[in-house]
Every structure is written in structure tokens, then in C-alpha cells.
Design a protein around this motif. Structure first.
Motif, PDB file in Angstrom:
ATOM      1  N   ILE A 152       0.929  -1.034  -0.143  1.00 30.19           N
ATOM      2  CA  ILE A 152       0.106   0.033  -0.087  1.00 30.19           C
ATOM      3  C   ILE A 152       1.052   1.298  -0.054  1.00 30.19           C
ATOM      4  O   ILE A 152       1.773   1.468   0.910  1.00 30.19           O
ATOM      5  CB  ILE A 152      -0.863   0.001   1.276  1.00 30.19           C
ATOM      6  N   PRO A 153       0.574   2.182  -0.881  1.00 28.88           N
ATOM      7  CA  PRO A 153       1.578   3.492  -0.912  1.00 28.88           C
ATOM      8  C   PRO A 153       1.279   4.176   0.429  1.00 28.88           C
ATOM      9  O   PRO A 153       0.249   4.305   1.018  1.00 28.88           O
ATOM     10  CB  PRO A 153       1.013   4.234  -2.277  1.00 28.88           C
ATOM     11  N   PHE A 154       2.745   4.769   0.633  1.00 29.15           N
ATOM     12  CA  PHE A 154       2.821   5.350   1.991  1.00 29.15           C
ATOM     13  C   PHE A 154       2.354   4.512   3.409  1.00 29.15           C
ATOM     14  O   PHE A 154       2.254   5.077   4.418  1.00 29.15           O
ATOM     15  CB  PHE A 154       1.685   6.736   1.963  1.00 29.15           C
ATOM     16  N   LEU A 155       2.161   3.426   3.066  1.00 31.43           N
ATOM     17  CA  LEU A 155       2.134   2.439   4.327  1.00 31.43           C
ATOM     18  C   LEU A 155       2.898   1.150   4.074  1.00 31.43           C
ATOM     19  O   LEU A 155       2.265   0.115   3.866  1.00 31.43           O
ATOM     20  CB  LEU A 155       0.572   1.875   4.395  1.00 31.43           C
ATOM     21  N   ASP A 156       4.367   1.490   4.297  1.00 33.57           N
ATOM     22  CA  ASP A 156       5.272   0.580   3.894  1.00 33.57           C
ATOM     23  C   ASP A 156       5.158  -0.896   4.634  1.00 33.57           C
ATOM     24  O   ASP A 156       5.547  -1.966   3.921  1.00 33.57           O
ATOM     25  CB  ASP A 156       6.807   0.816   4.619  1.00 33.57           C
ATOM     26  N   ARG A 157       4.349  -0.988   5.775  1.00 38.01           N
ATOM     27  CA  ARG A 157       4.130  -2.400   6.389  1.00 38.01           C
ATOM     28  C   ARG A 157       2.689  -3.056   5.935  1.00 38.01           C
ATOM     29  O   ARG A 157       2.561  -4.183   6.489  1.00 38.01           O
ATOM     30  CB  ARG A 157       4.380  -1.942   7.818  1.00 38.01           C
ATOM     31  N   LEU A 158       2.009  -2.553   5.139  1.00 37.77           N
ATOM     32  CA  LEU A 158       0.874  -3.029   4.636  1.00 37.77           C
ATOM     33  C   LEU A 158       1.008  -3.612   3.233  1.00 37.77           C
ATOM     34  O   LEU A 158       1.289  -2.775   2.170  1.00 37.77           O
ATOM     35  CB  LEU A 158      -0.230  -2.077   5.096  1.00 37.77           C
ATOM     36  N   PHE A 159       0.617  -4.751   3.140  1.00 34.27           N
ATOM     37  CA  PHE A 159       0.379  -5.592   1.830  1.00 34.27           C
ATOM     38  C   PHE A 159      -0.994  -5.935   1.664  1.00 34.27           C
ATOM     39  O   PHE A 159      -1.703  -6.334   2.634  1.00 34.27           O
ATOM     40  CB  PHE A 159       1.427  -6.590   1.963  1.00 34.27           C
ATOM     41  N   PHE A 160      -1.117  -6.359   0.167  1.00 35.62           N
ATOM     42  CA  PHE A 160      -2.600  -6.846  -0.126  1.00 35.62           C
ATOM     43  C   PHE A 160      -2.204  -8.043  -1.132  1.00 35.62           C
ATOM     44  O   PHE A 160      -1.373  -7.678  -1.996  1.00 35.62           O
ATOM     45  CB  PHE A 160      -3.537  -5.927  -0.234  1.00 35.62           C
ATOM     46  N   ASP A 161      -3.160  -9.001  -1.280  1.00 40.91           N
ATOM     47  CA  ASP A 161      -3.060 -10.085  -2.176  1.00 40.91           C
ATOM     48  C   ASP A 161      -4.707 -10.168  -2.613  1.00 40.91           C
ATOM     49  O   ASP A 161      -5.291  -9.605  -1.704  1.00 40.91           O
ATOM     50  CB  ASP A 161      -2.629 -11.269  -1.733  1.00 40.91           C
TER      51      ASP A 161
END
Length: 439
Positions: free
Chosen positions: A103-112
Motif C-alpha cells: 500500500i503506498p505510504f504504508l510500507d508495512r501493509l500489503f495486500f493479495d
């Protein structure tokens, strides 16, 4: 995501072929928040590939289609795959898989994202009771292998998984793990495995997964639906040394799933599950590069399950569909059995795998295969035990345990692990192909 020869599991056969061609042949350096760099090789840029494919299965007859994928274009660790399918028995489907987008600007958050829409001529349900059988018996520990309903119908699903990497242990300074390998085995960059302490080693993640799935069965008496939608919340502590193929360390996962009964849900339900994996490096052995014993234990329980007696059997409410909750059978647990063969209120599962990687690697000299990089191959012996029961009871779950055993071959192809497993039980057998180790 896997392939089984002798049952009606359409999705299994298809995904084994698709993932191996699209994800493995397309050079990719990252899956599930990690990247692999071979020691001394220059870092690869984004890659893309599209391929036609065809295969045969009992449930689809002759299937054919086109699959395409790309990795490293949008973000270094991300990948995308799409596929379409048609078959000679008039089944058809489309699939989409997005993996590891940050997620842009949220380096620790990913999504699949994992989604599919399709209509299949031969779907099986081990939860619906066939005519002439006791209502509510299908899928239970004492059910017959013939206790299923088969018909044409839709199977559509969608999942959005959000993963937040907590600033603890290895994840404090390495949000995306970067492994340096030598001929496919870890040389440096281990993400865990030395000790059990979430504050010092390993990665801890919180997962939120909204899910939706709708299955229909076009039966003579009308269309039956088995739909669910809701949210899964999970806490995962991955303390393994090398995520794609661990040789030491452990992983613990606890999850709570809830269908709130909204929209077109067939009924609300709540289920919990827990999993523990442990890996032991057995040390050097002549002719082997690696020698590992992998162990896992898993259990699930439906908290909201209700049942009552009616004429001819039982009715159930607030129970998960057969493909959620306490279910066994398929590509991951009890591989000798079809998808969702056993499903009830509670389940238990154990597995031991002996994984070895020989020093000898002939695949670089085999025509066509040598067009891709095969860093290693791994023969595997495994044994599985599991059961389902109406109550979570140590006695009930271990009474009449089901066993199977099998052999497998795993390969690291273009930095991704591919596996093919064959398992047999007294009353069933299965063959599966997919990406990644079983656990």
C-alpha cells in the motif's frame, strides 16, 4: 491450486498447471514479502510471459486456455497472474491473482487478491446428502466415500488479504525479507530460526481477509446454493530461516473466521483454527545438500454450530460450508482424499515430511527443462493423520484416525518451489501439483 486425477475437483487440476507455467516459468524474485537473489548474479528486472495450455482430467475432460503473468513491474516484490479456461465438457472459468502489493505510504501493509468466476459440469459436495442417505451424515468421519452430490453449477470466489508486518524481530528492519542463495539454498539473510522470541527474531504479522464464495448445485429438484461471505482475522509468527523452503525454526498461526449472515450468505457462522509447524535440520549426509524433518499440527472448531433432530435425520444451522472451517482432504491436508472429503464441527490433523536435496542435479542437461533454472530437486516422504468429529474432544478426534502416506517431488524453479505429491489411503488416492511447500 493443485491437481487430483480421480475426483471432481476442477479447480485443483487447473491451478496446478497454471501456477507452474505462469509463476514459475515467468522469472520472479518475490512471493509473500520476500525476494531471493542468487549469490553473484545481477538483479533481474520485471518479466512477463503468456502461454497457451491444455490438459486432461476426469472432471473437465480436455481443458484448454491461455495464462499470462508478470512480476517486478509495479513493485519489486509484487506479481500478477491471469488465466482463462474452457473444456470439452462445456466448463469455463477465469482467474485473477495479485500477490504482495504494498500500500503506498504504508510500507508495512500489503495486500493479495485471489478471485475466480466459473461454471463447471461436475462439482462435488461432501456436505449435501445424496438421495437415500441419512441427512447430515455426508462428510462425517463414518461417512461412505460415495456420500456426495455431483452436479453442474457455479463456483465463484474472491479474497482480499491484508497483511500488516509488525515492527518486531526480523520484521523491525526487514519489512520485505531479502535472501541470498547459493544454487537455491540459503547463504545469508535468514529471517529466523535461531531462537523463539518474537521481539528478536522472525516476523509477526496481523492478517485481515474479507472473503466471498458462492457455489450452486443444479439438482433435479432445483438449484441449491452454498454461499458464504465474511472476515478472517489471523495472527502469524513466522520464525523460519528461509520462508520458501524452511530448514529450521517454526511457525505459529491462529485465526478466527466469521460470516455475519449478510448479503446472500447461506447462514452466519464462526470458526477458529490453529497451526504449529516445526522444522529440524538433520545435518550432513553423504550425497545430500540438505536433510530436513518437517512437522505440523493443525486443528479447527466451529463455535456457533447448532443442530436439531428432524424426521429422517438432522438439520444444521450456523455451520461453515464444507470448504471452510474443520475440513480435511485436498492439496494441503490428507492428500489421498478429494477436496473437502471430511468436514464436521471439529478437526485434527498431523503430518511429518522427510525432505532431502541431493547434490546431484541432472535437470540443467535435460532439453526443454534447461530453458529454466532448476536450482534443486527434493524427494519427499510423508505420512498424514487426521479426523473430524462432532465435538472438539481428544478422545473423539483420535478415535478412528484416518491415515495416508505418500511421496513427493519438489523443485526450485526460477526461485519458486513447485511440488507434485502422490498420496494413498486404504479407500482413496490422490495426485496434486501446486506452488510452495505444503507447510
Amino acid at each position: 491450486m493443485a491437481g487430483r486425477k480421480d475426483n471432481g475437483s476442477w479447480g485443483s487440476c487447473f491451478w496446478g498447471i497454471i501456477v507452474m507455467f505462469v509463476v514459475c516459468i515467468v522469472p520472479t524474485t518475490a512471493m509473500s514479502q520476500y525476494m531471493i537473489h542468487e549469490d553473484g548474479e545481477p538483479e533481474k528486472s520485471g518479466r512477463a510471459l503468456a502461454l497457451p495450455y491444455a490438459f486432461h482430467s476426469d472432471s473437465l475432460d480436455v481443458a484448454y486456455g491461455v495464462a499470462g503473468g508478470m512480476s517486478g513491474y509495479f513493485q519489486r516484490q509484487s506479481s500478477l497472474a491471469v488465466a482463462v479456461l474452457g473444456s470439452s465438457n462445456n466448463s469455463y472459468a477465469a482467474y485473477l491473482l495479485l500477490n504482495d502489493f504494498r500500500i503506498p505510504f504504508l510500507d508495512r501493509l500489503f495486500f493479495d487478491v485471489n478471485a475466480s468466476v466459473g461454471h463447471y459440469k461436475e462439482q462435488r459436495s461432501y456436505q449435501l446428502s445424496p438421495p437415500g442417505t441419512l441427512v447430515g451424515k455426508a462428510g462425517t468421519s463414518t461417512s461412505s466415500v460415495q456420500d456426495y452430490v455431483k452436479s453442474s453449477g457455479w463456483d465463484n470466489w474472491g479474497e482480499l488479504r491484508l497483511q500488516y508486518v509488525l515492527p518486531l524481530g526480523h520484521g523491525k528492519d526487514h519489512i520485505v525479507s531479502e535472501y541470498i542463495t547459493q544454487n537455491g539454498l540459503l547463504k545469508s539473510g535468514a529471517s529466523g530460526g535461531e531462537s523463539w522470541n518474537p521481539l528478536e527474531t522472525g516476523k509477526t504479522t496481523i492478517e485481515l481477509k474479507p472473503f466471498y464464495r458462492a457455489r450452486t448445485f443444479e439438482l433435479p429438484k432445483g438449484v441449491t446454493t452454498n454461499n458464504t461471505n465474511g472476515l478472517e482475522v489471523a495472527l502469524v509468527y513466522d520464525n523460519t530461516d528461509f520462508k520458501p523452503s524452511p530448514s529450521t525454526g517454526s511457525l505459529q498461526r491462529f485465526a478466527l473466521s466469521r460470516d455475519f449472515g449478510l448479503f446472500d450468505s447461506s447462514g452466519s457462522w464462526t470458526a477458529i483454527e490453529g497451526e504449529v509447524n516445526r522444522y529440524f535440520n538433520l545435518g550432513e549426509m553423504t550425497g545430500l545438500r540438505q536433510n530436513v524433518l518437517a512437522l505440523t499440527a493443525w486443528s479447527a472448531y466451529s463455535l456457533t454450530w447448532e443442530e436439531r433432530l428432524v424426521s429422517g435425520g438432522k438439520t444444521f444451522s450456523h455451520r461453515p460450508p464444507e470448504y471452510m472451517g474443520a475440513t480435511l482432504g485436498g492439496k494441503k491436508r490428507m492428500r489421498a482424499y478429494p477436496d473437502f472429503r471430511y468436514n464436521d464441527r471439529a478437526s485434527i490433523y498431523y503430518c511429518a515430511e522427510w525432505r532431502i536435496i541431493p547434490e546431484w542435479n541432472p535437470f540443467s542437461k535435460i532439453p526443454l527443462i534447461n530453458l529454466v533454472t532448476v536450482d534443486w530437486w527434493q524427494p519427499v516422504l510423508f505420512v498424514e493423520a487426521g479426523n473430524v468429529a462432532r465435538n472438539w474432544s481428544v478422545v473423539d478426534l483420535h478415535d478412528d484416525l484416518k491415515f495416508d502416506a505418500g511421496i513427493g517431488l519438489r523443485f526450485m524453479i526460477e526461485k519458486a518451489v513447485v511440488r507434485v505429491d502422490v498420496a494413498a489411503a486404504p479407500d482413496s488416492w490422490g495426485m496434486w501439483a501446486m506452488i510452495g511447500q505444503t507447510f
